[in-house]
Design a protein around this motif. Structure first.
Motif, PDB file in Angstrom:
ATOM      1  N   ASP A 178       4.817  -4.227  -0.565  1.00 32.16           N
ATOM      2  CA  ASP A 178       5.327  -2.866  -0.340  1.00 32.16           C
ATOM      3  C   ASP A 178       6.837  -2.795  -0.530  1.00 32.16           C
ATOM      4  O   ASP A 178       7.556  -2.210   0.285  1.00 32.16           O
ATOM      5  CB  ASP A 178       4.959  -2.389   1.080  1.00 32.16           C
ATOM      6  CG  ASP A 178       3.456  -2.220   1.226  1.00 32.16           C
ATOM      7  OD1 ASP A 178       2.791  -1.879   0.227  1.00 32.16           O
ATOM      8  OD2 ASP A 178       2.937  -2.456   2.337  1.00 32.16           O
TER       9      ASP A 178
ATOM     10  N   CYS B 279       1.071 -10.784   3.831  1.00 31.10           N
ATOM     11  CA  CYS B 279       1.184  -9.544   4.594  1.00 31.10           C
ATOM     12  C   CYS B 279       1.490  -9.848   6.060  1.00 31.10           C
ATOM     13  O   CYS B 279       2.290  -9.163   6.697  1.00 31.10           O
ATOM     14  CB  CYS B 279      -0.100  -8.729   4.496  1.00 31.10           C
ATOM     15  SG  CYS B 279      -0.367  -8.014   2.867  1.00 31.10           S
TER      16      CYS B 279
ATOM     17  N   VAL C 116      -3.266  -5.316   7.735  1.00 34.94           N
ATOM     18  CA  VAL C 116      -4.326  -5.110   6.748  1.00 34.94           C
ATOM     19  C   VAL C 116      -5.653  -5.212   7.491  1.00 34.94           C
ATOM     20  O   VAL C 116      -5.908  -6.211   8.149  1.00 34.94           O
ATOM     21  CB  VAL C 116      -4.250  -6.192   5.647  1.00 34.94           C
ATOM     22  CG1 VAL C 116      -5.433  -6.088   4.709  1.00 34.94           C
ATOM     23  CG2 VAL C 116      -2.948  -6.075   4.878  1.00 34.94           C
TER      24      VAL C 116
ATOM     25  N   CYS D 241     -10.137  -4.887   2.909  1.00 35.45           N
ATOM     26  CA  CYS D 241      -8.765  -5.407   2.866  1.00 35.45           C
ATOM     27  C   CYS D 241      -8.140  -5.243   1.497  1.00 35.45           C
ATOM     28  O   CYS D 241      -7.086  -5.815   1.234  1.00 35.45           O
ATOM     29  CB  CYS D 241      -8.746  -6.877   3.277  1.00 35.45           C
ATOM     30  SG  CYS D 241      -9.426  -7.982   2.023  1.00 35.45           S
TER      31      CYS D 241
ATOM     32  N   VAL E  62      -6.049  -4.467  -1.766  1.00 38.19           N
ATOM     33  CA  VAL E  62      -4.663  -4.057  -2.002  1.00 38.19           C
ATOM     34  C   VAL E  62      -4.482  -3.869  -3.509  1.00 38.19           C
ATOM     35  O   VAL E  62      -5.302  -4.328  -4.300  1.00 38.19           O
ATOM     36  CB  VAL E  62      -3.659  -5.114  -1.496  1.00 38.19           C
ATOM     37  CG1 VAL E  62      -3.723  -5.241   0.010  1.00 38.19           C
ATOM     38  CG2 VAL E  62      -3.909  -6.464  -2.162  1.00 38.19           C
TER      39      VAL E  62
ATOM     40  N   ALA F  76      -7.257  -8.838  -0.321  1.00 41.21           N
ATOM     41  CA  ALA F  76      -6.096  -9.566   0.213  1.00 41.21           C
ATOM     42  C   ALA F  76      -6.521 -10.873   0.864  1.00 41.21           C
ATOM     43  O   ALA F  76      -5.791 -11.861   0.827  1.00 41.21           O
ATOM     44  CB  ALA F  76      -5.362  -8.690   1.225  1.00 41.21           C
TER      45      ALA F  76
ATOM     46  N   VAL G 195       2.708  -6.375  -4.615  1.00 41.06           N
ATOM     47  CA  VAL G 195       1.503  -5.895  -3.937  1.00 41.06           C
ATOM     48  C   VAL G 195       1.815  -4.615  -3.190  1.00 41.06           C
ATOM     49  O   VAL G 195       2.864  -4.503  -2.552  1.00 41.06           O
ATOM     50  CB  VAL G 195       1.006  -6.977  -2.943  1.00 41.06           C
ATOM     51  CG1 VAL G 195      -0.172  -6.458  -2.146  1.00 41.06           C
ATOM     52  CG2 VAL G 195       0.646  -8.251  -3.673  1.00 41.06           C
ATOM     53  N   ARG G 196       0.903  -3.659  -3.310  1.00 42.29           N
ATOM     54  CA  ARG G 196       1.051  -2.447  -2.500  1.00 42.29           C
ATOM     55  C   ARG G 196      -0.154  -2.321  -1.574  1.00 42.29           C
ATOM     56  O   ARG G 196      -1.287  -2.434  -2.021  1.00 42.29           O
ATOM     57  CB  ARG G 196       1.193  -1.225  -3.389  1.00 42.29           C
ATOM     58  CG  ARG G 196       2.641  -1.090  -3.860  1.00 42.29           C
ATOM     59  CD  ARG G 196       2.836   0.096  -4.738  1.00 42.29           C
ATOM     60  NE  ARG G 196       2.277  -0.147  -6.051  1.00 42.29           N
ATOM     61  CZ  ARG G 196       2.212   0.789  -6.992  1.00 42.29           C
ATOM     62  NH1 ARG G 196       2.624   2.006  -6.739  1.00 42.29           N
ATOM     63  NH2 ARG G 196       1.723   0.500  -8.177  1.00 42.29           N
ATOM     64  N   THR G 197       0.132  -2.128  -0.307  1.00 39.86           N
ATOM     65  CA  THR G 197      -0.963  -2.105   0.676  1.00 39.86           C
ATOM     66  C   THR G 197      -1.234  -0.694   1.173  1.00 39.86           C
ATOM     67  O   THR G 197      -2.117  -0.495   1.993  1.00 39.86           O
ATOM     68  CB  THR G 197      -0.638  -2.981   1.894  1.00 39.86           C
ATOM     69  OG1 THR G 197       0.423  -2.357   2.633  1.00 39.86           O
ATOM     70  CG2 THR G 197      -0.208  -4.374   1.479  1.00 39.86           C
ATOM     71  N   ASP G 198      -0.469   0.262   0.702  1.00 41.86           N
ATOM     72  CA  ASP G 198      -0.655   1.608   1.252  1.00 41.86           C
ATOM     73  C   ASP G 198      -0.591   2.673   0.168  1.00 41.86           C
ATOM     74  O   ASP G 198      -0.248   3.815   0.438  1.00 41.86           O
ATOM     75  CB  ASP G 198       0.398   1.871   2.341  1.00 41.86           C
ATOM     76  CG  ASP G 198      -0.111   2.885   3.350  1.00 41.86           C
ATOM     77  OD1 ASP G 198      -1.315   2.828   3.694  1.00 41.86           O
ATOM     78  OD2 ASP G 198       0.668   3.756   3.764  1.00 41.86           O
TER      79      ASP G 198
ATOM     80  N   VAL H 226      -5.349   2.380  -2.720  1.00 48.37           N
ATOM     81  CA  VAL H 226      -5.749   1.494  -1.628  1.00 48.37           C
ATOM     82  C   VAL H 226      -6.331   2.293  -0.474  1.00 48.37           C
ATOM     83  O   VAL H 226      -7.408   1.981   0.041  1.00 48.37           O
ATOM     84  CB  VAL H 226      -4.534   0.664  -1.149  1.00 48.37           C
ATOM     85  CG1 VAL H 226      -4.852  -0.059   0.148  1.00 48.37           C
ATOM     86  CG2 VAL H 226      -4.089  -0.299  -2.229  1.00 48.37           C
TER      87      VAL H 226
END
Lengths: 660, 313
Positions: B19, B35, B42, B60, B62, B73, B84-87, B91
């Protein structure tokens, strides 16, 4: 591992069937007679467990002999192979062609998939249900099921009867009439009392199926009947089909067979890979990955042994090209595998063929036996010092096993669930070793590449789509069949070659690439049949399916069938696909019957579809919404605005209920 | 005397971006590890801290820049320069859909984090329609691969069915099963090597099953309960917990947890006793124990009744 087994012994037939594959039991430890000497040693460890890959052949052996796999038979197999019964039960229940509950010896599979549905399978099925009871019914002699695509689309509607016995028999009815189905679902013949082991799978030279069809069945037309171009000059991949006797190695050699292997042996492995790289050949199974890079990648791996897998699990609805090649020119597949094995330093190749292809299986079994006799397989092939042999593995009714990593699990005797990538097969494939896996059509392209040279081959076709391509034309056309065209022809040219639609009705839609592909409209026939051309048009060539649907076909019903197919064939490993395919089918059912709110259901389909495409483990889930999406956006089914050209009127049957 | 500390061989560090924040993590670490090092939450369901990731649930996922699909992830190893983008919207959408698909087909009432995640991602499982009637006991276990009853679209299919109560020690309530494979892995080659259960069937009809679908006492089960230890949804639970939940007396607020040492043999496994009203209601084991990793045998897991045999004189 301390395994727990049942006390029930297998029947003599079950034991014979298993022993025919695995050889007799060594001792009391693996299910044989218990002797006093057995108490003085313990059998176990890696040696006992290393034969797990024979689980699938052993399950087939029992199913072929008895018709179903009883707990005692399954247990006996587990004892023989040191496999935990709970895992073997999981494997046996994964495949549609196996049953773990008692059933009749004869099972009739009636195809209700897209190509057959376009050719009247629904009426056939309804008639049969009236006369023989519902599918899966409890007849004592015969049971029938609705089946996913049997790969007989050029002769739709199709049915396949399999009858257990020693040896097992099969019969194909295609195109099937009500009378054909009556005969196939009639009483099965008395079981043959052949000598034990004639139905052996995998033993040298033995044929799995009897050469005579099962009672009530008729002889199938030859493979070249499925190739309308057969015998025409200029064909590359299909040139021997209809010209050679598929059972004769001499015929094959007299028509250019094994010249490519000789050239390969002269070039050396690196030389072969260079030719394949120069040719620009990309995979024909659907993913279009450059074959030369795959081979180079495997050949370079320091880990040994290397394996070769030929993916003949052709199960994409509407696809039958590999079957026709295997039935019409089986030696070419064996030669091409030998070349691939040579180039990638593999000494063992597995040919994984779907269980619904008994004739192709018999012809390949014959081809391998003949090739071994002449030292074209085995040790020191043609005096080159290269050793290579091929083992056939038969699938058992699971579309997912055509996925490249699921096929590894299936061969290894595990559930046919795809693995996570990375690692990719070139690094860790079959048995965790570097593996090259190619589709049948991809492999047979290597032979002309070696004969004409990579650059000359690259001159055929267009830009990045080089060479000739096989197309599986089915649905509402006059002359369905396998067609060979160089890349670059348009869809219109192909449909015209196949005689166009009967009565000159306009094609309403064409499904390109099978259930995992997408629809294009009948007014989009100028799409060039190349990988780039299809992509630019927002479609895909996939495995080469060209399924033409005219305006008599009930499109919403076809979409429901596609959704039902993915729901049945999902392996169940990941949530987006396992549950998403169920929700997709439910929503399509509501849309096609007019129940529920149309707008809400379309939104729901898009939401589920996006998650399946983005978050599924493998290509099955990732493409499970492709065809439905294209039908909604491109064809305007269910009244959504088509993306490009003017909206066409929805078919009368659905006009009323689509708009709400 | 100081305790020896086992040292892993040194590993190269890899730069990745989570992120937009740069972090350095050891080579071979997963995105989930990376993460964790940035404190990025996550959600995970099928991930088990003591098991090899199966990445089956896909909650999970991403977004990895440049990748066609989302990546799990929990199992995807980091690569140098990975962003990596988790949001991201993609996602959030897939996580929401996974939660909706599970929520609409499985009973998540005893999955601890489910309500919080449902709210975070705006999941509305009810939008697939009313839930179908639960299947009769054994019906799902008899389904044949590659065939199903056509739906009528009026109700959303579920995996719900009556709980399997066939022994005194634990209950298998497969209406709560999300098919995370953790119990199978714990029972089989990853820990217990008993192989009493496997995954049977296919697709939506896949289920956890004993050999030939026999009752647990007829199976290879040794009642170590290591499957219960890893079950993320409460599909597997102690008979005591199951019965107290049915009576409405189960109350984790009023429970204490005491970690002690099992008294049966010389291994000295850690057991955590969950006690409510001075009765042991459940036994777990710390996952960070370097010897047992949360695993016990039947004695440590279920052999506590003698503690509660009080004299009444």
């Amino acid at each position: 591992m301390d395994l727990r087994f049942l006390d029930a012994p297998p029947t003599d037939a079950e034991r014979d069937a298993v022993d025919a594959v695995l050889g007799p039991a060594e001792s009391g430890w693996d299910g044989g007679r218990r002797e006093a000497a057995d108490l003085r040693y313990a059998r176990g460890g890696h040696a006992a467990r290393d034969r797990r890959d024979l689980l699938l052949p052993a399950l087939h052996a029992v199913n072929d002999r008895v018709g179903w796999i009883s707990p005692a038979a399954l247990d006996y197999i587990c004892r023989r192979l040191t496999v935990p019964p709970a895992e073997a039960y999981g494997v046996a229940t994964f495949y549609a062609m196996f049953a773990v509950h008692e059933r009749p010896r004869r099972v009739v599979h009636v195809c209700t998939d897209i190509a057959c549905a376009a050719r009247g399978a629904d009426r056939l099925r309804a008639d049969l249900a009236e006369r023989a009871g519902p599918p899966g019914g409890t007849g004592s002699e015969v049971v029938w099921h609705e089946s996913p695509c049997l790969g007989l689309c050029e002769r739709a509607p199709a049915a396949l009867a399999l009858e257990a016995g020693a040896p097992p028999r099969y019969a194909v009815a295609a195109p099937a009439t009500a009378a054909d189905l009556d005969r196939l679902t009639g009483a099965a013949a008395a079981p043959d009392e052949g000598p034990a082991g004639t139905g052996a799978h995998g033993s040298a030279g033995a044929a799995t199926f009897a050469s005579e069809p099962a009672a009530g069945g008729r002889a199938e037309p030859p493979a070249h009947a499925s190739v309308p171009q057969a015998g025409e000059p200029g064909l590359v991949l299909l040139r021997r089909i209809g010209v050679v006797d598929p059972e004769s190695l001499d015929d094959y050699r007299a028509n250019g067979g094994y010249a490519a292997l000789r050239r390969a042996l002269r070039l050396g492995p690196a030389g072969v890979i260079r030719e394949v790289l120069d040719s620009g050949l990309v995979g024909r199974g659907g993913a279009a990955f450059p074959t030369g890079r795959k081979w180079e990648g495997t050949a370079r791996q320091p880990d040994t042994p290397h394996y070769l897998v030929c993916n003949a699990d052709e199960s994409e609805p509407g696809t039958f090209k590999d079957r026709v090649v295997m039935e019409g020119d089986p030696f070419s597949v064996i030669e091409a595998m030998t070349v691939a094995g040579y180039a990638t330093a593999a000494r063992k190749g597995y040919l994984y063929i779907r269980g619904e292809y008994p004739r192709a299986l018999s012809l390949l079994e014959n081809a391998i036996a003949r090739a071994r006799e002449r030292n074209l397989l085995g040790r020191d092939i043609l005096g080159s010092g290269f050793d290579f042999d091929i083992e056939i593995r038969r699938g058992a009714g699971a579309y997912i096993c055509g996925e490249e990593t699921a096929i590894f699990n299936s061969i290894e005797g595990r559930r046919g669930e795809p693995r996570s990538k990375p690692p990719f097969p070139i690094e860790r494939g079959l048995f965790g070793k570097p593996t090259t896996i190619n589709n049948v059509e991809t492999l047979v392209n290597v032979l002309p590449i070696l004969l004409m040279g990579g650059p000359a081959y690259a001159g055929i076709g267009t830009g990045r789509s080089t060479g000739p391509k096989l197309f599986c034309v089915s649905g509402t056309v006059r002359r369905p069949g396998v067609y060979e065209l160089p890349f670059g022809a348009t869809l219109r040219e192909l449909v015209t070659l196949a005689g166009g639609t009967p009565d000159g009705r306009p094609p309403r839609a064409v499904l390109l690439g099978g259930a995992a592909g997408g629809f294009v409209r009948g007014d989009e026939l100028d799409i060039p049949l190349t990988f780039e051309g299809a992509r630019e048009a927002g479609a895909t060539l996939g495995s080469g399916v060209v399924l033409v649907l005219d305006d008599t076909v009930d499109l919403p019903a076809i979409l429901v069938r596609i959704a039902a197919f993915f729901r049945d064939e999902s392996c169940g490993q990941c949530v987006p696909c396992r549950v998403g395919t169920v929700r997709q089918e439910e929503a399509l059912h509501r849309l096609s019957t007019g129940a529920g709110a149309r707008r809400t259901d379309l939104e729901l389909l898009r939401d589920v579809g996006a998650a399946m495409r983005d978050a599924s483990i493998c290509g099955l889930g990732q493409t499970a919404w492709n065809a439905v999406e294209s039908a909604i956006d491109r064809l305007g089914v269910f009244g959504a605005e088509p993306a490009a050209a003017p909206a066409e009127a929805p078919s009368p049957a659905h006009a009323a209920k689509e708009d709400r | 005397m100081s305790t020896p500390v086992p040292l892993a061989p040194p590993r190269r560090l890899v730069d990745v971006t989570i992120d937009g924040r740069e972090v350095r993590v050891p080579e071979g670490a997963t995105i989930l590890d990376a993460c964790a090092s940035t404190g990025t939450d996550v959600p995970t369901l099928c991930y088990g801290d003591t098991l090899t990731p199966k990445n089956a649930c896909r909650v999970c996922v991403v977004e990895v820049d440049g990748a066609r699909t989302l990546a799990p992830a929990c199992s995807r190893a980091v690569e140098p320069g990975m962003a990596v983008r988790t949001d991201s919207e993609r996602v959030r959408h897939s996580r929401r859909m996974v939660l909706e698909l599970l929520g609409s087909s499985v009973d998540l009432s005893t999955t601890p984090e489910a309500p919080e995640w449902m709210e975070r991602y705006g999941a509305r499982p009810e939008r697939f329609g009313p839930r179908a009637e639960p299947a009769a006991l054994g019906e799902r276990d008899a389904r044949h691969a590659g065939a199903h009853e056509p739906p009528d679209g009026a109700a959303a299919a579920t995996v719900e069915q009556p709980p399997k109560v066939d022994n005194d020690l634990y209950v298998r309530d497969y209406g709560k099963c999300i098919m995370c494979y953790k119990c199978v892995d714990a029972c089989g080659e990853q820990w217990q090597n008993t192989f009493a259960i496997g995954v049977a069937g296919r697709g939506f009809d896949a289920r956890i099953s004993t050999e030939h679908d026999v009752a647990l006492p007829d199976s290879a089960c040794v009642y170590c309960g290591n499957c219960i230890e890893v079950c993320p949804t409460g599909a597997l639970s102690f008979r005591s917990e199951f019965e107290m939940r049915a009576e409405g007396t189960w109350d984790e607020e009023r429970q204490t947890q005491t970690t002690t040492i099992c008294t049966y043999c010389g291994v000295g496994c850690n057991v955590t006793l969950h006690v409510q009203e001075n009765e042991i209601v459940k036994v777990t084991s710390p996952h960070d124990n370097p010897v047992t990793h949360g695993n016990l045998c039947i004695k440590g897991r279920f052999g506590f009744q003698h503690v509660q045999q009080r004299r009444h004189d």
